[in-house]
Motif scaffolding. Structure first.
Motif, PDB file in Angstrom:
ATOM      1  N   VAL A   1      13.970  32.172  33.063  1.00 29.09           N
ATOM      2  CA  VAL A   1      13.720  32.764  31.754  1.00 29.09           C
ATOM      3  C   VAL A   1      12.590  32.028  31.052  1.00 29.09           C
ATOM      4  O   VAL A   1      11.695  32.641  30.458  1.00 29.09           O
ATOM      5  N   SER A   2      12.611  30.698  31.135  1.00 25.97           N
ATOM      6  CA  SER A   2      11.566  29.897  30.499  1.00 25.97           C
ATOM      7  C   SER A   2      10.197  30.207  31.110  1.00 25.97           C
ATOM      8  O   SER A   2       9.202  30.371  30.390  1.00 25.97           O
ATOM      9  N   ALA A   3      10.145  30.295  32.445  1.00 30.47           N
ATOM     10  CA  ALA A   3       8.868  30.605  33.107  1.00 30.47           C
ATOM     11  C   ALA A   3       8.393  32.008  32.758  1.00 30.47           C
ATOM     12  O   ALA A   3       7.205  32.236  32.528  1.00 30.47           O
ATOM     13  N   ALA A   4       9.326  32.981  32.709  1.00 29.25           N
ATOM     14  CA  ALA A   4       8.954  34.351  32.357  1.00 29.25           C
ATOM     15  C   ALA A   4       8.434  34.424  30.924  1.00 29.25           C
ATOM     16  O   ALA A   4       7.468  35.128  30.635  1.00 29.25           O
ATOM     17  N   ALA A   5       9.080  33.690  30.007  1.00 23.99           N
ATOM     18  CA  ALA A   5       8.600  33.655  28.625  1.00 23.99           C
ATOM     19  C   ALA A   5       7.199  33.072  28.562  1.00 23.99           C
ATOM     20  O   ALA A   5       6.355  33.537  27.787  1.00 23.99           O
ATOM     21  N   GLY A   6       6.931  32.071  29.391  1.00 18.83           N
ATOM     22  CA  GLY A   6       5.597  31.483  29.433  1.00 18.83           C
ATOM     23  C   GLY A   6       4.540  32.431  29.957  1.00 18.83           C
ATOM     24  O   GLY A   6       3.340  32.219  29.729  1.00 18.83           O
ATOM     25  N   ARG A   7       4.970  33.482  30.665  1.00 21.84           N
ATOM     26  CA  ARG A   7       4.052  34.522  31.123  1.00 21.84           C
ATOM     27  C   ARG A   7       3.992  35.703  30.168  1.00 21.84           C
ATOM     28  O   ARG A   7       3.314  36.691  30.423  1.00 21.84           O
ATOM     29  N   GLY A   8       4.772  35.635  29.079  1.00 22.91           N
ATOM     30  CA  GLY A   8       4.686  36.672  28.055  1.00 22.91           C
ATOM     31  C   GLY A   8       5.708  37.780  28.164  1.00 22.91           C
ATOM     32  O   GLY A   8       5.605  38.771  27.446  1.00 22.91           O
ATOM     33  N   ASP A   9       6.730  37.658  29.036  1.00 23.60           N
ATOM     34  CA  ASP A   9       7.761  38.699  29.108  1.00 23.60           C
ATOM     35  C   ASP A   9       8.554  38.690  27.801  1.00 23.60           C
ATOM     36  O   ASP A   9       9.183  37.690  27.457  1.00 23.60           O
TER      37      ASP A   9
ATOM     38  N   GLN B   1      11.185  35.935  26.209  1.00 20.89           N
ATOM     39  CA  GLN B   1      10.853  35.225  24.976  1.00 20.89           C
ATOM     40  C   GLN B   1      12.000  35.319  23.972  1.00 20.89           C
ATOM     41  O   GLN B   1      12.336  34.328  23.300  1.00 20.89           O
ATOM     42  N   TYR B   2      12.613  36.489  23.891  1.00 23.73           N
ATOM     43  CA  TYR B   2      13.755  36.667  22.990  1.00 23.73           C
ATOM     44  C   TYR B   2      14.906  35.746  23.373  1.00 23.73           C
ATOM     45  O   TYR B   2      15.453  35.007  22.545  1.00 23.73           O
ATOM     46  N   LEU B   3      15.286  35.755  24.644  1.00 17.04           N
ATOM     47  CA  LEU B   3      16.419  34.938  25.095  1.00 17.04           C
ATOM     48  C   LEU B   3      16.126  33.451  24.940  1.00 17.04           C
ATOM     49  O   LEU B   3      16.994  32.675  24.511  1.00 17.04           O
TER      50      LEU B   3
ATOM     51  N   SER C   1       9.767  36.107  17.250  1.00 16.34           N
ATOM     52  CA  SER C   1       8.761  36.933  16.573  1.00 16.34           C
ATOM     53  C   SER C   1       7.876  37.654  17.583  1.00 16.34           C
ATOM     54  O   SER C   1       7.564  38.836  17.424  1.00 16.34           O
ATOM     55  N   LEU C   2       7.464  36.946  18.638  1.00 18.24           N
ATOM     56  CA  LEU C   2       6.654  37.574  19.681  1.00 18.24           C
ATOM     57  C   LEU C   2       7.414  38.713  20.351  1.00 18.24           C
ATOM     58  O   LEU C   2       6.855  39.777  20.617  1.00 18.24           O
ATOM     59  N   ALA C   3       8.695  38.500  20.623  1.00 24.30           N
ATOM     60  CA  ALA C   3       9.506  39.558  21.233  1.00 24.30           C
ATOM     61  C   ALA C   3       9.622  40.756  20.302  1.00 24.30           C
ATOM     62  O   ALA C   3       9.521  41.915  20.730  1.00 24.30           O
ATOM     63  N   GLN C   4       9.812  40.486  19.011  1.00 28.36           N
ATOM     64  CA  GLN C   4       9.944  41.579  18.043  1.00 28.36           C
ATOM     65  C   GLN C   4       8.657  42.389  17.957  1.00 28.36           C
ATOM     66  O   GLN C   4       8.680  43.626  17.896  1.00 28.36           O
ATOM     67  N   GLN C   5       7.512  41.709  17.990  1.00 26.22           N
ATOM     68  CA  GLN C   5       6.227  42.401  17.904  1.00 26.22           C
ATOM     69  C   GLN C   5       5.976  43.291  19.113  1.00 26.22           C
ATOM     70  O   GLN C   5       5.193  44.238  19.041  1.00 26.22           O
ATOM     71  N   GLN C   6       6.645  42.999  20.249  1.00 24.44           N
ATOM     72  CA  GLN C   6       6.457  43.796  21.462  1.00 24.44           C
ATOM     73  C   GLN C   6       7.579  44.811  21.668  1.00 24.44           C
ATOM     74  O   GLN C   6       7.715  45.366  22.748  1.00 24.44           O
TER      75      GLN C   6
ATOM     76  N   VAL D   1      11.103  44.532  21.231  1.00 22.86           N
ATOM     77  CA  VAL D   1      12.466  44.174  21.615  1.00 22.86           C
ATOM     78  C   VAL D   1      13.358  44.336  20.385  1.00 22.86           C
ATOM     79  O   VAL D   1      13.314  43.525  19.453  1.00 22.86           O
ATOM     80  N   GLY D   2      14.172  45.374  20.390  1.00 27.58           N
ATOM     81  CA  GLY D   2      14.952  45.734  19.208  1.00 27.58           C
ATOM     82  C   GLY D   2      15.834  44.640  18.643  1.00 27.58           C
ATOM     83  O   GLY D   2      15.819  44.385  17.434  1.00 27.58           O
ATOM     84  N   PRO D   3      16.658  43.955  19.469  1.00 28.53           N
ATOM     85  CA  PRO D   3      17.547  42.929  18.917  1.00 28.53           C
ATOM     86  C   PRO D   3      16.823  41.777  18.246  1.00 28.53           C
ATOM     87  O   PRO D   3      17.422  41.042  17.468  1.00 28.53           O
ATOM     88  N   ALA D   4      15.532  41.603  18.523  1.00 22.57           N
ATOM     89  CA  ALA D   4      14.791  40.497  17.916  1.00 22.57           C
ATOM     90  C   ALA D   4      14.691  40.661  16.397  1.00 22.57           C
ATOM     91  O   ALA D   4      14.690  39.669  15.663  1.00 22.57           O
ATOM     92  N   THR D   5      14.616  41.898  15.919  1.00 19.13           N
ATOM     93  CA  THR D   5      14.539  42.120  14.474  1.00 19.13           C
ATOM     94  C   THR D   5      15.791  41.607  13.778  1.00 19.13           C
ATOM     95  O   THR D   5      15.721  40.917  12.753  1.00 19.13           O
ATOM     96  N   THR D   6      16.945  41.921  14.344  1.00 15.21           N
ATOM     97  CA  THR D   6      18.205  41.434  13.770  1.00 15.21           C
ATOM     98  C   THR D   6      18.287  39.920  13.845  1.00 15.21           C
ATOM     99  O   THR D   6      18.725  39.259  12.896  1.00 15.21           O
TER     100      THR D   6
END
Length: 363
Positions: free
Chosen positions: A113-121, A125-127, A150-155, A157-162
């Protein structure tokens, strides 16, 4: 690895076929899948998968996940993703980590998950942001947590707003402002990292995709997971797959709960319905001043256009002209004409309360 696969790269990414593979049978499978002959596609990929072809393994994982051309088998899908990830397949590693997290193996999942977030998934990023906020399996870091979510929300990812609304009740304003700047840096780093790794994979180089070394891990109490209905009214919450079996438990009062965000089905892409233009009785007067608010930084200029189109009708930006600032390959999206730093910060505070982070900047 990226030239003969089909993939969902994130919450808003469409199905992509790239058709110049090194293995002819793998390309034949992609062609068969494209015309809807899923069984033939699977037959083509099976032989290449036995030879250790990472793209074929990944494509079989997709077939088993969706139940197309083969009976749906989530265990086999995970196995295929894991084997492809071990061979350096970037998209497989992203999906594999999300699947591990989804079925409760957060400790094993976290390096992926950490590596995927570093690639912008954005799902990763949310998790990862939720993990940083709660200090679960990773160091507590509220600035990084807010930036990632915030990055996840901008792309999209619905739960990021909450989650951001929950975080607003705990994270001080100065840390949220730091997070806005950090989010810009993380976005730029992710664009560079993903481009470099995909290019290396295409050239046949070994790519580090976050495969951890074996370590003994003592699992803490599971991260609370919201119910599926909180995320997707049409079905369960998903992580790179259309299924979920989360254990539901009551969250701690100070914790933000993590719901694995859904990935789209790769068989169809539905364009969102256009929002009606707001009624305008008079044009807002053009604002002038030396201060700006920076709304984001994008490696793809079209993403800046999309964010501006979403935000330009907000009252905090009324009369403030859009400004694009080029910084190498990155486009910084700004709104100008604020009379003072205080006015720019006040606009950012209101935007942050609505789920969009920004930072004040001078001309």
């Amino acid at each position: 690895m990226g030239r003969k696969t089909f993939t969902t790269l994130g919450a808003m990414t469409a199905l992509v076929f790239l058709a110049v593979p090194a293995a002819a049978d793998t390309k034949a499978g992609v062609d068969a899948w494209s015309r809807g002959d899923f069984a033939a596609a699977v037959r083509e990929w099976q032989g290449e998968a036995l030879k250790g072809d990472a793209d074929a393994l990944y494509n079989l994982g997709q077939a088993f996940r969706l139940g197309k051309g083969v009976p749906q088998n989530l265990t086999k899908a995970e196995d295929m993703y894991g084997r492809a990830a071990g061979l350096g397949h970037v998209q497989a590693a992203d999906n594999y980590g999300l699947l591990l997290f989804q079925r409760g193996e957060q400790a094993r999942a976290m390096p992926y998950v950490s590596a995927a977030a570093g690639r912008g998934d954005p799902r990763a990023q949310y998790l990862l942001g939720i993990a940083h906020f709660n200090g679960q399996l990773i160091a507590k870091d509220w600035v990084r947590a807010y930036a990632l979510v915030s990055l996840a929300q901008q792309q999209g990812v619905g739960p990021a707003t909450t989650a951001l609304k929950q975080m607003d009740g705990f994270i001080p304003l100065d840390q949220r402002q730091q997070a806005a700047q950090l989010a810009i840096e993380l976005r730029s780093q992710a664009d560079t990292t993903r481009a470099r790794q995909l290019a290396a994979a295409d050239l046949g180089a070994t790519v580090s995709v976050g495969v951890p070394s074996p370590v003994a891990v003592t699992l803490p109490r599971p991260v609370p997971v919201a119910s599926a209905a909180d995320v997707d009214n049409d079905g369960p919450a998903t992580a790179g797959a259309d299924y979920a079996r989360p254990a539901v438990s009551a969250p701690r009062p100070s914790a933000v709960v993590a719901t694995v965000p859904p990935a789209p089905r790769p068989s169809a892409v539905v364009a969102p319905a256009p929002r009606p233009a707001p009624a305008v009785t008079a044009a807002a007067p053009k604002q002038t001043g030396p201060w700006r608010v920076q709304l984001g930084a994008f490696g793809v200029a079209a993403n800046a256009d999309a964010l501006w189109n979403r935000l330009k009708g907000r009252p905090e930006l009324a009369g403030h002209p859009r400004i694009n600032v080029k910084a190498g390959a990155v486009t910084k999206l700004q709104a100008g004409g604020f009379a003072s730093q205080g006015a720019a910060r006040a606009a950012c505070d209101k935007l942050a309360a609505a789920g969009t982070s920004c930072v004040a900047a001078s001309n």
